[in-house]
Structure formats: C-alpha cells, structure tokens
Design a protein around this motif. Sequence first.
Motif, short mmCIF file in Angstrom:
data_model
loop_
_atom_site.label_atom_id
_atom_site.label_comp_id
_atom_site.label_asym_id
_atom_site.label_seq_id
_atom_site.Cartn_x
_atom_site.Cartn_y
_atom_site.Cartn_z
N CYS A 181 5.99 9.20 4.32
CA CYS A 181 4.60 9.36 3.78
C CYS A 181 4.27 8.09 2.98
O CYS A 181 4.80 7.55 2.12
CB CYS A 181 4.52 10.35 2.89
SG CYS A 181 2.93 10.48 2.35
N CYS A 239 -1.50 8.38 2.74
CA CYS A 239 -2.76 7.86 3.36
C CYS A 239 -3.93 8.90 3.26
O CYS A 239 -5.37 8.73 3.88
CB CYS A 239 -2.85 7.62 4.83
SG CYS A 239 -2.36 8.98 5.82
N LYS A 270 1.06 1.29 -4.59
CA LYS A 270 1.77 0.35 -3.52
C LYS A 270 2.85 -0.26 -4.34
O LYS A 270 2.86 -0.80 -5.23
CB LYS A 270 0.45 -0.61 -3.26
CG LYS A 270 -0.25 -0.04 -1.98
CD LYS A 270 -1.16 -1.13 -1.61
CE LYS A 270 -2.62 -1.08 -2.37
NZ LYS A 270 -3.51 -2.30 -1.90
N ARG A 297 3.66 -1.46 0.85
CA ARG A 297 3.11 -0.22 1.25
C ARG A 297 2.99 0.88 0.25
O ARG A 297 3.44 0.79 -0.79
CB ARG A 297 3.96 0.29 2.52
CG ARG A 297 5.44 0.54 2.37
CD ARG A 297 6.34 1.66 3.00
NE ARG A 297 5.90 2.87 2.50
CZ ARG A 297 6.67 3.83 2.93
NH1 ARG A 297 7.61 3.44 3.80
NH2 ARG A 297 6.23 4.98 2.76
N VAL A 338 -6.81 5.30 8.60
CA VAL A 338 -6.08 5.25 7.54
C VAL A 338 -6.61 4.36 6.68
O VAL A 338 -6.99 3.21 7.01
CB VAL A 338 -4.64 4.57 8.06
CG1 VAL A 338 -3.73 4.33 6.78
CG2 VAL A 338 -4.05 5.69 9.05
N ALA A 344 -3.61 0.70 2.87
CA ALA A 344 -2.12 0.97 3.10
C ALA A 344 -1.48 0.20 4.15
O ALA A 344 -1.81 0.43 5.30
CB ALA A 344 -2.21 2.52 3.59
N ALA A 393 0.58 -0.37 6.57
CA ALA A 393 1.57 0.17 7.15
C ALA A 393 2.21 -0.92 8.24
O ALA A 393 1.65 -1.85 8.53
CB ALA A 393 1.16 1.50 7.98
N VAL A 395 -2.24 -0.70 12.29
CA VAL A 395 -2.21 0.76 11.65
C VAL A 395 -2.82 1.60 12.86
O VAL A 395 -2.12 2.60 12.97
CB VAL A 395 -3.26 0.71 10.64
CG1 VAL A 395 -3.02 2.14 10.11
CG2 VAL A 395 -2.45 -0.25 9.34
#
Lengths: 211, 325
Positions: free
Chosen positions: A54, A57, A75, A85, A184, A188, A190, A194
């Motif tokens: 997780c 988001c 973050k 992240r 998202v 974030a 990712a 994304v």
Amino acid sequence: MGYLLDSIRALGVTAKNIGRKPVTVQFPKVIRERQERYRTSFALLKDEQGEERCVGCLACERICPSQIIHMSSTKKESPVTGKKRGYLDDFTLDMTACIFCELCVQVCPFDAIVMLKVPHEPGYVREDLVLTMAKLYENAEKPLTWGNGTKLMEMQEPPKPAPAQAAAPVPAPAAAPVPAAVPVPAAAPAPAPVPVPASAAAAEPAKTEAP
Amino acid sequence: MQGLLRGLVYGGLIITVLMTATAWGMWLERKLAARMQSRIGPNVVGKFGLLQPVADLMKLLQKEEIYPIGADRLLFDLAPFLVTTFAIATAAVVPFSAEAVGADLDVGLLWVLALGGLMVIPVWMAGWASNNKFALIGGMRAVAQSISYGVPLVLTSLVAVVFTGTMSLSGIVKFQIEHGWLALWPPGPGVVAFVLFYMALLAESNRIPFDIPEAESELVAGITTEYTGMKFGLLYVGEYVHTMVGSAIAAVIFLGGWDGPFHIASGLHWMVIKTVALFASVYWVRWSLLRFRSDQLMRLCWLYLVPVSLGLVVFAALWRHFVLR
C-alpha cells in the motif's frame, strides 16, 4: 379412496428415506468448503521483498460506499528500491459498517488490500470490529480469497481492441468504465508509469491467490 | 398382606419399566422422524443421543411453574397427574407374557377401555382450567374426538371378545395361541378389525392424522399450551404412555400377544417386539401423513369406521355361532 392411496404413497416415501444417508452437515464440527466468492474480512499485503504494497493512494478510501476506510501516509525513500514512495502511517477499516462490496479490492492499483476466506471473528466490543493497520497485516497470514485488484479489473475490462489501437498510449478503454481508474495521486511515485495497474501488477507472480 | 405387597412391587415395576420404555420411545420417535426427513436426530447427549430423554427431563424439572391468570388451580394441577395415572393404570392388566401380568382381570379389556374413556376427563380438565382459548378449543376437540373414536375402538375390541368369548386379555391371547392370531384368522374380517382398531387408537392418542386437538398450526399446542415444567412433561408422557399401552393392547388383542409366529420361541420378547413395532409404526404414520379437518374426522368415524365395525361384530357373532361352535 384417493386419500388412502396417497397416504400409502406417503408412507412409502418416508420408509424409503429411512435408508437414505442424512443430508445434515454437523456445522461447527464439519465445515464445508467455502463458496468461491465467499469473502469476509480484509488483509493488507506485503510484496516479496517484505515491503508494504500500500502506498496510501486513497483509491479505496474514496470509493468506499460506507466511508469506513481512513488512512494517512508519508513519503519516504524505499529501503529496497531506493525510490521515493508513500508509506502508510495509519490505516483503519471499520467492519461495523462494511457492506462487503469488495470495491476497495477492485480499485487497488497495487493489489495491496484483499479479502479473507475465513469467517471474521465477532467481538465483544465495537472496537474489536475496527481493523487497525496491525490487524490487517496480521490477517495476511490467513486464507485469502481469490480476488485481488488486478484480477477483478481484468474481469471488468471490455474485450481487447485490435492490436494497432492497443498500442496507443494512455487514454485506453480500460480506464473508462468503472471508477477503478481513479487516478493515483501524482504525488505517489509508484514503480514505473503509474496508471496502468493491470499490466504492471500482472508482471509479478500473483502470490495473493487463495489456496 | 401378601397380595398387597405383590401389588406394590408389580405396580412399581410396571411404572418404572413403562416410564423408561416411554422415555426411550420418545428417543426412538425423534430418531425415526429425523431419518424419515434425512436428518440425523439427537446425537449430542450420549452415544447416539441415547441420553436425550434424561436431558429433556432435567430441562423440564428446572422450568418455572406458571399459572395463567384466572386459571382453576386445582384442576390445572390435577389434570396432568390424572392423564399419566390413567395411562399407566391401563398397563396393569396387560399380559406381557403368560406369567408377567399385573392383574389378570376377568374384565381386563373392559378395564382398558374404561380407563381409556376416562382419559377424556383430565384432558377436558386441562383444557378448561387453563383459561386459554386455544387450550379450551383443544380440549373440546379432544373430547369430541375421543368420544367418537371410542365407539369404533370398543366395537372392534368387541369383535375380539365375540370371537374369543372372554374379556380377559390373557384369555384372548390363549385363544389365539390355540386358533391363530385374530389379525390373520378368520382371513378377511380380522385384518379389517385390526386396521380399524389401529386407526381408532391413533385417534384416541391424538396422533396424526387425527391430531386436531393439538394442531400446532391452529391451536398453539392444544391443552398443553399453558403448561410448563414437569406438568407439561406429565401431559406429554401421558400421551406417549397412552400410545405405548395402546400398542401393547393391539398386540395382545390382534397379534397374539406373547405368541411367536408359528409358536416359535413364544415369550415376553415377542410381546416387546410387537409393541415396539406398533409403537414405531404410529410414528411412521405420524411423520408421513397430513392432518384431517375436524369435519372429515367426524365423517370418517361415523360414516365409515362405526358401520364397518358394527358389521364386523355381526360377522364375528355369526362365525362364532355357526363355525366355531
């Protein structure tokens, strides 16, 4: 006379039944296999490197019809990949109001939240029914259901268009139908580009599958 | 003095054996009913649920006694005891074997029928004293039914009496040992008499398809509606004992009592087997058939059972006069 004949037939039926095996399943002693879509409580998963999947988001928090999911995240740099992240600070899921719609699982782009296949335990106080982050990570050890975000989204996707079009970038039909594609938050970062959860997660072996 | 002692001992023995047999008769019924419906039935208390009657008893003993407002306390208390007493008293004259008989009355059959007829009174007492409309209606129906079906019951027993020329139950059995069982001989009428007796017995003990006095869907539980605890238990047990003794009487009158088929290994065990088989068959019928309506019940009795059993009595008299002389 008709009554008499019917009575004799009825007697025959019951007499035949005596030799038949009882259909009763002695519930608490014998538990039948759960149905395929049997789902109860929730779990949060970690990936192979032991990292929390997780990223906070908020997709599930936004889609939840009962508004029972709350989370906060910060973050940080990932110790594994070295990239920045989101990490969860807190995550609660209040089972007192859950309607088991599984939407949160469906929208999760990282297959982080899944449901359990064992009956969820009743509690003596209301607080027992609120799943905290610790409880959710503990639940990952229990038997999980078949569904995770990726697989459920695959079921929802319309049939794939011709390969030429499929090659075209982002505004794909996959994003259109369900609120699944809640973007998202750009914040974030990712892994990888994304908003293409399907392909990204499909690359990993699906370890969330139920036994 | 010796006779008194013998009476006490035998009476105690009968009550003990009969109550025990009835308790496990209930277990048998529940097990049978379960199997007929593809269920398992009691299986938690003891092996195969064999201790279920004990558990039931303990539960009933712990229950609070409740008197409904406006109930007639004396009658309300008295009725369950009378029901059970009459039911058990009937067993006093049943010959379980040539030796095992409490009181070999010359008028044993009369005693049985008279006590069976008396059952109406405590049932009506229970229905009246409860001050409850369901109990009252249940009691009224029970009385109407018992009185109506008492007629074919008596008439079919009379068939046996006319055939055998005695009202002593062991006398009836001895006659059957000599001449063959009444249900089989003479060929036609014996079976008919037996079937009619059996139907009247079902009605007398308020069993489906004749259970309108306690039709659950209409009358809650009939006369037992307001009863709690052991008084309810006694009413319930009385009903089962009534059925059990009725089965025994049917076995004695029509199935040759302790006589084995073809006189093989005659003795107490045959009587037990026959009684239990009839008892079980009552519950087989109970869990298979539907309930009659009140008017159908009366029509069946007065338009079919009574005339046919009257005809059987006439036939028996003729047979006795011309064939068996």
